[in-house]
Write an enzyme that holds these catalytic residues in place. Structure first.
Site, PDB file in Angstrom:
ATOM      1  N   LYS A 127       0.842  -1.209   0.000  1.00 49.77           N
ATOM      2  CA  LYS A 127       0.000   0.000   0.000  1.00 49.77           C
ATOM      3  C   LYS A 127       0.875   1.257   0.000  1.00 49.77           C
ATOM      4  O   LYS A 127       0.674   2.174  -0.802  1.00 49.77           O
ATOM      5  CB  LYS A 127      -0.915  -0.019   1.231  1.00 49.77           C
ATOM      6  CG  LYS A 127      -1.810   1.178   1.333  1.00 49.77           C
ATOM      7  CD  LYS A 127      -2.849   0.973   2.424  1.00 49.77           C
ATOM      8  CE  LYS A 127      -3.197   2.286   3.049  1.00 49.77           C
ATOM      9  NZ  LYS A 127      -2.775   2.399   4.440  1.00 49.77           N
ATOM     10  N   ASP A 146      -7.116   1.646   1.169  1.00 48.01           N
ATOM     11  CA  ASP A 146      -7.108   1.951   2.596  1.00 48.01           C
ATOM     12  C   ASP A 146      -8.514   1.685   3.130  1.00 48.01           C
ATOM     13  O   ASP A 146      -9.352   1.120   2.434  1.00 48.01           O
ATOM     14  CB  ASP A 146      -6.640   3.399   2.847  1.00 48.01           C
ATOM     15  CG  ASP A 146      -7.716   4.416   2.472  1.00 48.01           C
ATOM     16  OD1 ASP A 146      -8.696   4.043   1.789  1.00 48.01           O
ATOM     17  OD2 ASP A 146      -7.587   5.584   2.886  1.00 48.01           O
TER      18      ASP A 146
END
Ligand code: SF4
Length: 219
Positions: A127, A146
């Protein structure tokens, strides 16, 4: 909503993107940074913390530590104190030092521009790497998933997956590659400004007509 074909879902996703682009023409990464290293550091600090808090901390932090070498040789306890208010500061300080050590030793002090090299730095996950590649280098190798992106992807009926890696795989199929970075900004902005975790503002939602509101209490 009757079961959608993949083509129908892709077409609906494009309409969602267009609706959200109109609503948020200025959607962008809300972390403050002026170079790839700063974005990498800010992204590591943003785990379980608001961007607003990270920006307060980095305003001072980036004046004190200006290069990967500065972070790599920083006194651990000093670094911990400097980032304390972002939470999980011990782990974050370790990640920052580990990543910066590798950047200095293996990449001549410059943040690498490839997913594989970024996730090998230590303390940097997929991420974080996606955030850095998409925003600092304009390279779309994935979609940042997220908490907002995960929640909105479900509510919008884009995927039933709950694992961020699997959600990302689905979104990569549905969204044109050149919009991967933009797409996550749009969902994050919408999640922060309209599609809140609790009590989403559906009556005023810009993409209400495109949303099956999966898992949202009907009012
Ligand atoms: S209609 Fe409601 S659930 Fe769907 S995106 Fe808009 S705010 Fe979120």
């Amino acid at each position: 909503m009757p079961r959608e074909t993949f083509e129908e879902k892709t077409a609906r996703t494009r309409k969602i993107i267009s609706g959200l682009r109109k609503a948020y023409p200025d959607a962008h990464c809300e972390l403050n940074y002026s170079n790839p290293l700063e974005l990498l550091m800010a992204t590591i600090l943003s785990a379980q913390c608001t961007d607003k808090r990270v920006n307060i901390v980095t305003e001072t932090l980036f004046k004190k530590y200006r290069s990967a070498a500065d972070f790599a040789k920083a006194e651990l306890s000093e670094l911990e104190q400097a980032i304390r208010t972002t939470g999980f500061y011990r782990n974050k300080a370790k990640s920052i030092k580990a990543a910066c050590r590798s950047i200095v030793e293996k990449h001549g002090g410059a943040v690498p521009r490839a997913m594989e090299q970024l996730i090998e730095l230590g303390g940097v996950g997929r991420k974080t790497a996606n955030v850095v590649l998409g925003n600092a280098f304009d390279i779309n190798v994935g979609v940042v998933v997220d908490t907002h992106v995960a929640r909105l992807s479900e509510r919008l009926g884009l995927t039933k997956e709950t694992d961020p890696v699997k959600i990302e795989q689905v979104l990569m199929q549905l969204v044109p590659r050149e919009q991967w970075t933009l797409f996550s900004h749009l969902l994050i902005w919408h999640g922060r400004r309209r599609c809140y975790a609790r009590n989403p503002d559906c009556p005023n939602c810009e993409v209400r007509g495109l949303c099956p509101r999966i898992g949202v209490k009907k009012v």
